[in-house]
Design a protein around this motif. Structure first.
Motif, PDB file in Angstrom:
ATOM      1  N   VAL A 110      32.461  38.875  45.480  1.00  0.00           N
ATOM      2  CA  VAL A 110      33.364  39.759  46.228  1.00  0.00           C
ATOM      3  C   VAL A 110      33.772  40.985  45.409  1.00  0.00           C
ATOM      4  O   VAL A 110      34.724  41.682  45.745  1.00  0.00           O
ATOM      5  N   ASP A 111      33.033  41.260  44.346  1.00  0.00           N
ATOM      6  CA  ASP A 111      33.334  42.399  43.470  1.00  0.00           C
ATOM      7  C   ASP A 111      32.240  43.459  43.616  1.00  0.00           C
ATOM      8  O   ASP A 111      31.048  43.162  43.462  1.00  0.00           O
ATOM      9  N   LYS A 112      32.643  44.690  43.906  1.00  0.00           N
ATOM     10  CA  LYS A 112      31.679  45.777  44.096  1.00  0.00           C
ATOM     11  C   LYS A 112      30.834  46.025  42.846  1.00  0.00           C
ATOM     12  O   LYS A 112      29.673  46.421  42.939  1.00  0.00           O
ATOM     13  N   LYS A 113      31.432  45.823  41.659  1.00  0.00           N
ATOM     14  CA  LYS A 113      30.701  46.057  40.411  1.00  0.00           C
ATOM     15  C   LYS A 113      29.452  45.182  40.314  1.00  0.00           C
ATOM     16  O   LYS A 113      28.478  45.548  39.660  1.00  0.00           O
ATOM     17  N   ASP A 171      38.874  42.330  36.634  1.00  0.00           N
ATOM     18  CA  ASP A 171      39.289  43.691  36.290  1.00  0.00           C
ATOM     19  C   ASP A 171      38.534  44.281  35.101  1.00  0.00           C
ATOM     20  O   ASP A 171      38.250  45.468  35.056  1.00  0.00           O
ATOM     21  N   SER A 172      38.245  43.470  34.090  1.00  0.00           N
ATOM     22  CA  SER A 172      37.486  43.957  32.935  1.00  0.00           C
ATOM     23  C   SER A 172      36.783  42.774  32.301  1.00  0.00           C
ATOM     24  O   SER A 172      36.906  41.640  32.781  1.00  0.00           O
ATOM     25  N   ASP A 173      36.036  43.040  31.223  1.00  0.00           N
ATOM     26  CA  ASP A 173      35.261  41.955  30.618  1.00  0.00           C
ATOM     27  C   ASP A 173      35.872  41.462  29.308  1.00  0.00           C
ATOM     28  O   ASP A 173      35.197  40.831  28.503  1.00  0.00           O
ATOM     29  N   GLN A 229      42.974  35.817  32.736  1.00  0.00           N
ATOM     30  CA  GLN A 229      43.873  36.161  33.844  1.00  0.00           C
ATOM     31  C   GLN A 229      43.198  35.961  35.193  1.00  0.00           C
ATOM     32  O   GLN A 229      43.831  35.513  36.155  1.00  0.00           O
ATOM     33  N   SER A 230      41.911  36.281  35.270  1.00  0.00           N
ATOM     34  CA  SER A 230      41.160  36.021  36.505  1.00  0.00           C
ATOM     35  C   SER A 230      41.102  34.535  36.808  1.00  0.00           C
ATOM     36  O   SER A 230      41.199  34.119  37.976  1.00  0.00           O
ATOM     37  N   MET A 231      40.968  33.730  35.768  1.00  0.00           N
ATOM     38  CA  MET A 231      40.950  32.282  35.956  1.00  0.00           C
ATOM     39  C   MET A 231      42.284  31.788  36.517  1.00  0.00           C
ATOM     40  O   MET A 231      42.322  30.914  37.392  1.00  0.00           O
ATOM     41  N   GLY A 232      43.386  32.350  35.999  1.00  0.00           N
ATOM     42  CA  GLY A 232      44.703  31.968  36.502  1.00  0.00           C
ATOM     43  C   GLY A 232      44.865  32.297  37.976  1.00  0.00           C
ATOM     44  O   GLY A 232      45.368  31.480  38.767  1.00  0.00           O
ATOM     45  N   PRO A 253      32.879  37.672  29.316  1.00  0.00           N
ATOM     46  CA  PRO A 253      33.390  38.660  28.359  1.00  0.00           C
ATOM     47  C   PRO A 253      32.266  39.282  27.539  1.00  0.00           C
ATOM     48  O   PRO A 253      31.389  38.576  27.033  1.00  0.00           O
ATOM     49  N   GLY A 254      32.272  40.613  27.431  1.00  0.00           N
ATOM     50  CA  GLY A 254      31.245  41.330  26.679  1.00  0.00           C
ATOM     51  C   GLY A 254      30.120  41.874  27.525  1.00  0.00           C
ATOM     52  O   GLY A 254      29.178  42.489  27.013  1.00  0.00           O
TER      53      GLY A 254
END
Length: 396
Positions: A49-52, A76-78, A85-88, A255-256
Motif C-alpha cells: 500500500v506504499d507508492k514508493k 516513512d523511511s528506511d 515505529q511502522s511495526m508499532g 532498513p538501509g
C-alpha cells in the motif's frame, strides 16, 4: 476473541505485506478460495500500500482476489527507528482489523517485520496462527529471529523441507501440528502462463535479445555498515560483462534499502539500453523473466527456491541467506568484486549451464491444497494453549 465457532465455513485470514510473500501466498489463497469449508479473508499491508514500492495491492486486485482490509503502516523511511515505529503502528492497526474480522486462523508466511507485528496482535487476541516456511535459517538478517519467534507464537506449522520441520520440532512444538507440505510458491510453476522473450520485451520496455541476468539485492540487516561496500562490489563485478541485459528487481523495505536503490538507479542510468530497474513485477512477468535468464544474482530467497526449481543457476552473495538449503545450481560467494565476478563466470559457463538441473530440494506440487485441507480439518478448540514438547535427549 469471544469463542470458537463449530460451524463451517471456517474463516481463514491471510496477511501479505510485500510482493515477496505474496508470490508464495497466492497459490494458498487459490486453494482456500476453492475449498468448500473455508472462507477467505485477505489483509494487505506494508509495501503493498506504499507508492514508493509500486502500490502492489493493484496487482493483487488484478489477479482477481478480493482484498478484505487494506492497512497503511506508513513506511516513512528506511532507518531502524522508522521501521520499529511502522511495526508499532502495524500491531495496533492489524489488531483492530482482526477484531472486526474475527478469523478462525490467521495465516502468516516467512519472516517479515510486518508479519511479526500481525503475529503479536493475533497472540494477544487469542487467534490461532498458522505459519508457513518456519524452521528456515538466514544468519545475517534479523528476519531469522523473527521467523523463529513466529514459530513460538504459532499453532500450526507448514514446513517446506524435512530439515526445517526438524528445527521446528527442536523448538518444542507439538509434532502433531508440524506438517511437511513443501513450498507453496512452487505450486504455480506448472500452471503459470509463461511469457517468451518477445512478449516480455514489450511489457518491460527493454529489448531482451542478449544474455539476461536477473539481479535482486536486499539489505543485510545485521551488517548495516557493509551495505554500500557490498552493493558497490556487485555493481563493479557486473560492469565486467558486455552484451548482457541486466534486470534489477525492487529492493525490499528493510532498513538501509534507500542507499542500495540509489546506487542501482545511478548504475542503470549509465546504460539504459541494456540495464533496467523494475520496482515491482507481477508473478507472471517475474517467473517468466527468471525462466529465460542465464543466471539469478543477489541475496534473495528466490535464488534458492524458485530459480533452482526452474533449473536456472544462482549466484548467492554473502550471508543474508546463509543457512538455507541450497541445490547444486547455487554458487555461494563472498561480497567482494572478484569473488562475485568468478561466481557469475562459472554460472554462465557452458559446462555449468549443461549440468544445471531442476532442484528437488522441496516437495513440488499440491503444498497449497495440503495447507487448505489441514486448515479445514484441524481441531481448533484449545489449540492456543501450548505445551513445550521436549526432545528425548537420552534416546539412542
Amino acid at each position: 476473541m469471544t469463542g470458537w465457532r463449530s460451524k463451517v465455513p471456517r474463516k481463514i485470514c491471510i496477511l501479505t505485506g510485500s510482493r515477496a510473500d505474496y508470490s508464495h501466498l497466492s497459490p494458498v489463497i487459490d486453494a482456500i478460495n476453492l475449498h468448500p469449508e473455508l472462507l477467505m479473508q485477505l489483509i494487505v499491508t506494508g509495501q503493498h500500500v506504499d507508492k514508493k514500492y509500486g502500490s502492489t495491492w493493484k496487482n493483487i486486485k488484478n489477479d482477481g482476489y478480493k482484498i478484505t482490509k487494506k492497512i497503511d503502516i506508513r513506511l516513512d523511511s528506511d532507518s531502524p527507528l522508522a521501521t520499529t515505529q511502522s511495526m508499532g503502528r502495524a500491531v495496533s492497526l492489524i489488531a483492530k482489523n482482526l477484531c472486526e474480522l474475527d478469523p478462525d486462523f490467521l495465516v502468516l508466511l516467512g519472516d517479515r517485520f510486518e508479519t511479526f507485528s500481525a503475529g503479536i496482535a493475533a497472540l494477544v487476541l487469542n487467534i490461532p496462527i498458522a505459519h508457513i516456511h518456519g524452521g528456515e535459517e538466514t544468519e545475517a538478517a534479523f528476519d531469522d529471529a523473527i521467523r523463529h519467534a513466529l514459530t513460538k507464537i504459532s499453532h500450526l506449522h507448514f514446513c517446506a523441507a524435512r530439515l526445517y520441520a526438524n528445527r521446528v520440532r527442536q523448538m518444542g512444538e507439538n509434532p502433531k501440528r508440524i506438517h511437511l507440505v513443501g513450498a507453496p510458491g512452487l505450486d504455480q510453476l506448472s500452471t503459470i502462463n509463461y511469457l517468451n522473450a518477445e512478449q516480455l520485451s514489450s511489457k518491460l520496455k527493454i529489448e531482451l535479445t542478449n544474455t539476461i541476468f536477473v539481479i535482486g539485492y536486499h539489505p543485510v540487516t545485521l551488517k548495516p555498515n557493509d551495505t554500500k561496500k557490498s552493493i558497490n562490489a556487485l555493481i563493479s563485478a557486473l560492469e565486467e560483462f558486455n552484451n548482457t541485459i541486466l534486470v534489477f528487481t525492487g529492493v525490499n523495505s528493510d532498513p538501509g534499502n534507500s542507499s542500495i536503490s540509489k546506487i542501482i538507479h545511478e548504475f542503470v542510468k549509465l546504460s539504459p539500453k541494456n540495464r533496467i530497474y523494475i520496482n515491482t513485477m507481477d508473478k507472471e512477468k517475474y517467473l517468466s523473466l527468471m525462466k529465460i535468464s542465464k543466471v539469478v544474482i543477489g541475496n534473495s530467497s528466490a535464488g534458492l527456491i524458485e530459480a533452482p526449481a526452474l533449473g536456472v543457476p544462482t549466484v548467492n552473495i554473502g550471508d543474508r541467506q546463509k543457512g538455507r538449503i541450497t541445490s547444486s545450481s547455487v554458487i555461494n560467494c563472498l561480497e567482494e568484486k572478484e569473488e562475485i565476478f568468478k561466481a557469475i563466470k562459472t554460472a554462465v559457463s557452458h559446462e555449468f549451464q549443461q549440468k544445471t538441473i531442476k532442484s528437488k530440494n522441496f516437495e513440488v506440487g499440491n503444498a497449497s491444497k495440503k495447507i487448505a485441507e489441514i486448515l479445514a480439518n484441524e481441531k481448533i478448540e484449545g489449540i492456543t494453549i501450548k505445551s513445550f514438547h521436549d526432545l528425548n535427549w537420552d534416546k539412542k
